[in-house]
Design an enzyme around this catalytic site. Sequence first.
Site, PDB file in Angstrom:
ATOM      1  N   ASP A   1       0.761  -1.157  -0.042  1.00 37.30           N
ATOM      2  CA  ASP A   1       0.075   0.064   0.136  1.00 37.30           C
ATOM      3  C   ASP A   1       0.975   1.162  -0.040  1.00 37.30           C
ATOM      4  O   ASP A   1       1.407   1.029   0.281  1.00 37.30           O
ATOM      5  CB  ASP A   1      -1.026  -0.145   0.934  1.00 37.30           C
ATOM      6  CG  ASP A   1      -2.208   0.503   0.295  1.00 37.30           C
ATOM      7  OD1 ASP A   1      -1.968   1.540   0.180  1.00 37.30           O
ATOM      8  OD2 ASP A   1      -2.922   0.286   1.161  1.00 37.30           O
TER       9      ASP A   1
ATOM     10  N   GLU B   1     -10.345   6.003   5.001  1.00 36.92           N
ATOM     11  CA  GLU B   1      -9.586   5.952   5.737  1.00 36.92           C
ATOM     12  C   GLU B   1      -9.702   6.236   7.693  1.00 36.92           C
ATOM     13  O   GLU B   1     -10.582   6.438   7.696  1.00 36.92           O
ATOM     14  CB  GLU B   1      -8.421   5.921   5.682  1.00 36.92           C
ATOM     15  CG  GLU B   1      -7.836   4.670   3.561  1.00 36.92           C
ATOM     16  CD  GLU B   1      -6.732   5.007   3.062  1.00 36.92           C
ATOM     17  OE1 GLU B   1      -5.825   4.951   3.683  1.00 36.92           O
ATOM     18  OE2 GLU B   1      -6.984   5.429   2.041  1.00 36.92           O
TER      19      GLU B   1
END
Length: 644
Positions: free
Chosen positions: A313, A535
């Site tokens: 990521d 997020e």
Amino acid sequence: MAAAMYGVRSFFFSAVIVILFASRFGDATAADRGYIKYKDPKVAVEERVEDLLIRMTLPEKLGQMCQIDRFNFSITRPTDIFTKYMIGSVLSNPFDTGKNISERILDINVMKKLSLSTRLGIPLLYALDAVHGHSTFIDATIFPHNVGLGATRDPQLVKKIGAITAQEVRATGVAQVFAPCVAVCRDPRWGRCYESYSEDPAVVNMMTESIIDGLQGNAPYLADPKINVAGCAKHFVGDGGTINGINENNTVADNATLFGIHMPPFEIAVKKGIASIMASYSSLNGVKMHANRAMITDYLKNTLKFQGFVISDWFGIDRITPIPKSNYTYSIEASINAGIDMVMVPWEYKEYLAELTKLVNGGYIPMSRIDDAVRRILRVKFSIGLFENSLADEKLATPEFGSEAHREVGREAVRKSMVLLKNGKTDADKIVPLPKKVKKIVVAGRHANNMGWQCGGFTLTWQGFNGTGEDIPANKKFGFPTGKTRGTTILEAIQKAVDPTTEVVYVEEPNQDTAKLHADAAYTIVVVGETPYAETRGDSPTLGIADPGPDTLRLTCGNGMKCLVILVTGRPLVMEPYLDMIDALAVAWLPGTEGQGVADVLFGDHPFTGTLPRTWMKHVVQLPMNVGDEYYDPLYPFGYGIKT
């Protein structure tokens, strides 16, 4: 002027490419110009991979293992990113919104031509987020977020959405998307819960299979490089089960939980031939997933026989240490040896490549691990046709991009995702479907007329936007223009749906006088919910309605006005304190650009068919609470939804 500059830039960079090719290949021998197996599309992929791999130097191999942000490169300032460092992959981050299709294709093709000009001519892989349509590109079709699609229980619709997303992404010259998210969200306090189709792995499994078929074309890696894109299942594994729903936190799971809830969608993705899988920021039983060899190499690669590549990521390997990048050498060693094949750097690629080179030369990372990583990356590049169809083709940017046909599928998804939770205070006073022809109706709440808020996070920018998209700070920062996001707000949808003689009064923020001023209204539609987030910024310990939503409810529904409440939200919110004052309650989730789908079901043009993909709790102290739990006492159970 713009056209002239475009022509100058095209001429200049065509000349640059010619010079690069001439300097690289001008003294080629006859053997060099002869037959080269890896360049022959008739040869089997595995043979091509091995033929190319044995020709590669260490720097060429390590360049393939690096993905950088496209803002490292500007076509007005050519660099040696590709010709010296031989970077193999580029991504557009979720702030990259300010280019039209022609400009995007020009940028991508300049980078790809530079990659092709290198000694071996290995094409660049370009990727971006497309989590609910081509969601960072202006005028694309933006579909409901995954939680809404989970409410449809319609895998064929999700397959169509995947196919449309792939087509619109391809139209801008991009070959891979960081989608689908196949997390099984077990706690709605998690800031990424709207990226999950459901708390139930059976629903997630069903949607995972369908969306991959749509994106990749029901074939391993890719069916058609003109209309399909390579997918990336994320985030491996267990990110939907972190303690208290805290993003990037630790998931504590026994084997029954891990392999019964969180792993099955990835097993399906592997069977469907997903091109890549992204590691999770989170930890599993105390081990950071980016350094978890047991799960990445031993299980995913060796047991499941995953043949694609594993990607980190954004800054994912930096976060292996408690203080990000506090021991970068260790982070690189741990992640690559664990099985990460491509690292999303995205900026300090020179430092990453220098440290990786030292680790390989010092024997800390074996060449067998490097060859495995590069072999997987090349396998995907060959399989998706990059060696034969590397350059982006503007002819693919057809009128279908953001077309009415695509938007009609989005509208269908919105209406099928709508879930009716309450319809009348008693069975005798149902108010849905609402009458279209009345003297006056009131629409209240900021969410009713805010395109950004109804689209949610990962739309045009990472954290979403407020309003129409015309004034995005990130675009100002990078000097990018952007236009008004094309679509229909919920208010506009209501105005279009009602009879022409019906007066629609919009009250953005009701006050003490609103009920008196509009006492003659037949009913009120109140639209409240969450504001956009993504997020960690979306983690919520309270799951409350965003201000001024509570006051909007009290000053409308609580003042004797007959009201239907629509929630614009990525997850269940605490609603029990307001239920007695509400006549009807529906959840629209985060519907995207096609708000007309909301009106379709409110006024009875289509029935309510959606069912809850998640348990709706009474209070946050009950969380985590999922269907099948021993102490299951929800406000609305998983699978609930009133049909009309």
